[in-house]
Write a protein that holds these residues in place. Structure first.
Motif, PDB file in Angstrom:
ATOM      1  N   TYR A  26      61.713  11.365  10.577  1.00  0.00           N
ATOM      2  CA  TYR A  26      63.109  11.669  10.873  1.00  0.00           C
ATOM      3  C   TYR A  26      64.097  11.121   9.798  1.00  0.00           C
TER       4      TYR A  26
ATOM      5  N   TYR B   4      65.304  12.540   7.236  1.00  0.00           N
ATOM      6  CA  TYR B   4      66.438  13.655   7.088  1.00  0.00           C
ATOM      7  C   TYR B   4      66.863  14.382   8.343  1.00  0.00           C
ATOM      8  N   GLN B   5      67.065  13.812   9.318  1.00  0.00           N
ATOM      9  CA  GLN B   5      67.279  14.331  10.615  1.00  0.00           C
ATOM     10  C   GLN B   5      68.691  15.178  10.702  1.00  0.00           C
ATOM     11  N   THR B   6      69.650  14.859   9.784  1.00  0.00           N
ATOM     12  CA  THR B   6      70.931  15.597   9.773  1.00  0.00           C
ATOM     13  C   THR B   6      70.880  16.492   8.638  1.00  0.00           C
TER      14      THR B   6
ATOM     15  N   LYS C  67      71.548  19.976  10.088  1.00  0.00           N
ATOM     16  CA  LYS C  67      72.549  20.376  10.964  1.00  0.00           C
ATOM     17  C   LYS C  67      73.407  21.694  10.731  1.00  0.00           C
TER      18      LYS C  67
ATOM     19  N   GLY D 139      66.677  18.538  11.733  1.00  0.00           N
ATOM     20  CA  GLY D 139      67.861  18.735  12.521  1.00  0.00           C
ATOM     21  C   GLY D 139      68.260  20.198  12.344  1.00  0.00           C
TER      22      GLY D 139
END
Ligand code: AN0
Ligand code: CP
Length: 320
Positions: free
Chosen positions: A28, A30-32, A35, A62
């Protein structure tokens, strides 16, 4: 990297491998990154691992993910150019692909060899139309001649389990009742050669792979000889590739089924297969159920090959 269809699309294989390991440790991180970016996965063929792992990889970054089983909900597609469309196909791939491209930022496509025409398959007729007309990056989720996300996961797995720097890896044909594509073996060879491992390809006569994929390797027709001292056994069936028998099953010789007898001459080799696998055709229960079988961790690594590839593509999109 504009598109991901083969190992050659990676600028730096070692860096991609390190990224996959980084993501495995911290999925997680690089979870943004993704977006408001949409990943749209188009399936012309069945799938379990590719469908779920690529979807999960996008979610971990993301992204919004849409999965489209085009043969089930979509219009039947015409893929030939210049035809009068008076048959049963209401839509042309020439419109379908750019439209799909308008609804997403990255397209994944699975489109197996159709075995109708070798030139069409080896020219990647379907995948190439996605690349030409989508207007967004395209990721191969197994096309006619390669399955790069699988081979990348195979490489990750071998790196994790190897006990010597340059292991001996054996790609072995094994029997199967139906004609299967050459995509998995073709692309496995490319990635193993790129990794610099010792690679031996073994199969019955008549099952020669396309020279462009053999990278100068000579097949070993004696399976026992090939297995001698191996560190990894990678079993796979494929249909004949020569012009005369293209796409045909020319042998179902079960003496090629990977069993304890062949594993006994290896260097305590790990057993690998991309899955789905037919037990007691490709591999005996005894071998696939043994502690040397790493087919489940191999499938798990599909998450990280997909996530690494999507991360590299997102970095590029975000830099634009
Ligand atoms: C496919 C193949 O051999 O290419 C997909 C493997 C990942 N296998 C089957 O269709 C059984
Ligand atoms: N190995 C692999 O690609 O599996 P699926 O066909 O289930 O996606």
């Amino acid at each position: 990297m504009k598109h991901f269809t083969s190992v050659k699309d990676l600028d730096n294989l070692e860096a991609a491998l390190q990224l996959a390991f980084e993501l495995k440790k911290a999925p997680y991180k690089y979870q943004t990154l993704g977006k408001n970016k949409t990943l749209l996965l188009v399936f012309f063929n069945s799938s379990l691992r590719t469908r779920l792992s690529t979807q999960k990889a996008g979610i971990n970054l993301g992204m919004n993910v849409i999965v489209f089983d085009i043969n089930e909900g979509g219009w039947k597609l015409e893929t030939e150019t210049g035809v009068i469309m008076d048959g049963d196909k209401p839509e042309h791939i020439r419109e379908a692909v750019p439209v799909i491209g308008k609804y997403c930022d990255i397209i994944g496509v699975r489109s197996f060899a159709r075995f109708q025409n070798k030139a069409d398959d080896y020219g990647e007729k379907i995948l190439q139309q996605f690349i030409d007309y989508a207007g967004v990056p395209v990721v191969s989720m197994e096309a006619a001649t390669r399955h790069p996300l699988q081979s990348f996961a195979d490489l990750i797995t071998i790196e994790e389990y190897k006990t010597v720097a340059r292991p001996k890896v054996v790609l072995s044909w094994a029997p199967h009742p139906r004609a299967l594509p050459q995509a998995v073996p073709n692309s496995f060879i490319e990635w193993m050669v790129a990794a610099g491992y010792e690679l031996v390809v073994t199969h019955p006569e008549g099952y020669e792979l396309a020279p462009a994929f053999m990278n100068g390797l000579t097949p070993e027709y004696d399976q026992m000889k090939a297995f001698d001292g191996a560190d990894f056994i990678y079993a796979k069936n494929w249909a004949a590739c020569n012009d005369r028998d293209y796409g045909k099953v020319i042998s179902t010789d079960r003496s090629w089924t990977v069993a304890a007898r062949q594993m006994a001459v290896t260097n305590n080799a790990k057993f690998m297969h991309c899955l789905p696998v037919r037990r007691n055709m490709i591999v005996s229960d005894e071998v696939i159920d043994s502690p040397n079988s790493i087919v489940i961790p191999e499938a798990e690594n599909r998450l990280f090959s997909a996530q690494a590839v999507l991360k590299l593509l997102l970095d590029q999109i975000n830099a634009q």
